[in-house]
Enzyme design. Structure first.
Site, PDB file in Angstrom:
ATOM      1  CG  ASP A  86      21.586  -6.636 -15.228  1.00 31.73           C
ATOM      2  OD1 ASP A  86      21.794  -7.590 -15.137  1.00 31.73           O
ATOM      3  OD2 ASP A  86      20.066  -7.699 -14.757  1.00 31.73           O
ATOM      4  CD  GLU A 118      24.811  -8.279 -18.579  1.00 35.20           C
ATOM      5  OE1 GLU A 118      24.290  -9.129 -19.044  1.00 35.20           O
ATOM      6  OE2 GLU A 118      23.118  -7.664 -18.167  1.00 35.20           O
TER       7      GLU A 118
END
Length: 738
Positions: free
Chosen positions: A418, A471
């Site tokens: 993330d 990401e």
């Protein structure tokens, strides 16, 4: 306190000086093992214990239980001592107000962690921190108990506290292992299931009780204590899956990912019902994912996190599955069940930042230990979180071991990292003058970049076939290029640019789409610069952005037709696919982590039709090599029509590794287009194998009667062409009949 005269016997001081005892009483002694426990004195053994509130203590023979001595009370209540003439292993029988306790003396055990463990930890290269540090249930010198080890280099004293010692930091102060900064103690006869924390005396006083950074289990929120976990002894049955995993997850393989939040996919009793545990979730989720044809699930973070509203992205336990859904054994069984159903498991993993809760990692030993000290480096303004200082070797190693823990211990198939963009740049989301340049004066976070490269190299070596996915929302070069070529080494990168452009296009009124035509074509300009996942994630259906179907323009029919055409465009575009739960059946409302999905909508034909479409797209995508084999090879894609702005029509070929083509045509206006001619490379009857406007999906059933013959009419650089009927707001896929 003035020093009292000491009581002595030959060769040894029975009582330490008053300053040492006073430090024990105030829980400020930095070396309790130098005072407490057994200390040889020539032919005998001096034993000392500090047991606040104990009424009396006897020393017993370890094997026979015979009383060897009654301990005397020293300078202060609770401080006991005695001398054995014959040194031997012993037990303590402690009399408390509530009863007796018989146990080995924690201070009779020597240093616990070996020098190799210490060395690897200090250099940031200990790959099995989760099996060595924290609370480990094991046997030492034939005694069952729990070994605790925690890193707190700037602490003056660290104690383990829990209900087993009345949460009293004077009872189990730990041994400091210089120069590593690790504190350790073995507490005999302690059992799994006990809650515990660390009481840390910093340079400026006692800190709030801290949870264990390497806890393998935790209390159920809102509880914040760590929990002693049994060793994970799960009997895995997924050998066949693991042997096939590398092939199943290669860039040539089909990969469709169903992203979900474990607490709000379904609940027992609807919106206000309880959360399902991993076993219950497996019984319901896995058959659904298999039926829908997804190859993988991606779980939003399931590591323990204090605030449910963070969806797991502000987590504090990098090694512990959330108690919300069960224990580590339960989670292992869930992963195993997924594998045995042919489903891969991806975990969201967060090495970028962590929350500021007092019991967490922030200022863990009274100093900025896990985080950068300066707020321009160590505090994330957007999320009110601390930023990991990955330039510190121990923190680097801590996070590396966390990644390997999930991949090795739980057989997880991939980690989706993330917020990579926030890790790569020191000025991420910061104003001028609010960030500190790197040592070269640039904006790149060099230590985070080094960490990501190291992470990807280690994962590739130690867990073959497992993936790490980024990401990453910037144009940072080479995110999915090998580290040997100067890249970051990720297997895939989320294609955030494609997602933003295409969503902007599809939200336009069809009459205006001609002015935004390039939003749908631009993705192909850079489609092969990285290995991409096309993500329609949870981030697109929260915070006022509206649900996926509700983003679409037009009346209800047009909204669903646009949704079907958008998903069809996505599945036919190069790149692996990710879709957030609820989008597959057109949920109207935004996702809410406190409510289950609106499954009742499937009673309505258009929602059910959208679900049917996604199921069929997954089947088609997996069965047709042209739709996945050359995702990372420009030879697998060919534009036929990319410039028909006036009609908002697009057409392209997807090709397999053997050259077999599929024709994809999209009409993004609500107008039926008759006799629309498109060049094709094969003289054959072309079968219409997919039509997003089919009646079974909720469409108007406009199409080409199942197939159409190629004609010797040149078009679009091809010697032959098809005269097609293009359905309104529809995508069709055709294949030459062999």
């Amino acid at each position: 306190m003035n020093d009292r005269p000491v009581v002595t016997m030959p060769g040894e001081t029975l009582l330490p000086n008053d300053a040492d005892v006073d430090a024990l009483v105030r829980a400020e002694h930095g070396d309790p093992f130098s005072i407490l426990g057994p200390h040889p004195d020539g032919d005998g053994l001096v034993i000392r214990s500090y047991l606040p509130n104990a009424l009396g203590v006897e020393v017993l023979e370890r094997t026979g239980g015979r009383v060897l001595a009654a301990m005397e009370q020293g300078q202060v209540p609770g401080f006991f001592f005695t001398r054995l003439t014959n040194p031997q292993p012993y037990l303590l029988r402690i009399r408390w107000a509530g009863g007796e306790q018989v146990t080995e003396d924690p201070y009779s055990f020597g240093p616990q962690l070996g020098e190799v463990d210490m060395h690897l930890f200090s250099e940031g290269n200990h790959r099995e921190i989760g099996l060595v540090f924290g609370a480990q249930v094991l046997e030492v010198d034939g005694v069952q108990g729990v070994r605790f080890a925690v890193w707190a280099p700037n602490a003056r004293r660290v104690s383990v506290v829990g209900s087993f010692n009345g949460w009293d930091g004077r009872r189990h102060p730990m041994r400091s292992r210089f120069p590593s900064g690790v504190w350790e103690i073995f507490i005999p006869r302690l059992q799994p299931g006990e809650s515990y924390k660390y009481e840390i005396l910093g340079q400026h006083g006692i800190l709030p009780l801290k949870a264990d950074p390497i806890a393998l289990a935790t209390e159920h929120p809102p509880g914040t204590a760590s929990v002693i976990a049994r060793p994970l002894d799960y009997e895995w049955k997924d050998e066949a899956w693991l042997q096939q995993r590398a092939a199943r997850q290669s860039v040539q393989a089909p990969m469709t990912i169903y992203e979900l939040h474990a607490g709000s996919w379904r609940r027992d009793g609807g919106d206000d019902g309880r959360l399902y545990d991993w076993h219950e979730l497996a019984e319901r989720l896995i058959p659904y994912v298999v039926d829908m044809g997804f190859t993988h699930i991606e779980l939003m973070p399931i590591m323990e996190h204090p605030f449910g509203g963070s969806w797991g992205y502000q987590l504090l336990s990098q090694f512990a599955p959330s108690a919300r859904y069960g224990n580590a054994h339960d989670f292992a069984a869930f992963v195993d069940a997924c594998h045995n159903a042919g489903i891969g498991v991806i975990l969201d993993w967060v090495p970028a930042h962590f929350p500021t809760d007092a019991h967490g990692l922030g200022e863990f030993d009274g100093t900025a230990l896990y985080e950068y000290a300066h707020p321009f480096e160590g505090f994330h303004q957007d999320w009110d979180t601390y930023i990991y200082n990955l330039g510190r070797t121990e923190v680097h190693g801590f996070m590396l071991a966390s990644a390997l823990h999930w991949l090795r211990e739980f057989h997880v198939d991939a980690l989706r990292v993330d917020a990579v963009a926030s890790m790569l740049y020191r000025d991420y989301s910061r104003k001028e003058g609010e960030w500190i340049p790197n040592r070269h004066g640039g904006r790149e976070n060099l230590e985070a970049i080094d960490f990501l490269r190291h992470l990807n190299d280690v994962v590739a070596t130690e867990t073959p076939g497992a993936l790490v996915i980024a990401e990453e929302s910037t144009a940072f070069p080479g995110v999915s290029k090998p580290t040997s070529e100067g890249g970051l080494g990720f297997a895939y990168k989320w294609n955030m640019g494609w997602m933003h452009d295409t969503l902007k296009y599809i939200q336009e009124d069809p009459i205006n789409r001609q002015y935004h035509h390039d939003k749908l074509t631009f993705g192909m300009v850079y489609a092969y610069s990285e290995h991409f996942v096309l993500p329609i994630s949870h981030d697109e259906v929260v915070h006022g952005k509206g649900s996926l179907v509700d983003k679409m323009p037009g009346d209800r029919w047009q909204k669903f037709a646009n949704l079907r055409s958008y998903l069809s465009f996505m599945w036919a575009h190069p790149g692996k696919k990710l879709l957030f739960m609820g989008c597959e059946f057109g949920q109207w409302r935004e996702w809410n982590h406190d409510r289950e999905l609106d499954w009742h909508l499937l009673e309505e034909a258009d929602h059910r039709g959208t679900q049917n479409l996604v199921r069929d797209l997954n089947r088609l995508y997996s069965q047709e090599p042209a739709l996945h084999e050359l995702d990372a090879d420009p030879s697998g894609f060919q534009w036929l029509i990319g410039d028909d702005r006036a009609n908002s029509v697009f057409a392209w070929l997807r090709k397999s590794s053997t050259g077999h083509p599929l024709l994809v045509v999209g009409n993004f206006t609500p107008v039926v287009r008759e006799n629309y001619r498109i060049g094709v490379p094969v003289d054959s009857r072309w079968l219409e194998i997919f039509n997003s406007d089919a009646e079974c999906y909720g469409g108007s059933n406009v199409g080409n009667g199942g197939g159409i013959l190629a004609e010797e009419v040149p078009a679009h650089g091809q010697e032959r062409s098809l005269s097609l009927t293009l359905p309104p707001l529809g995508v069709i896929i055709l294949r030459p009949q062999v």
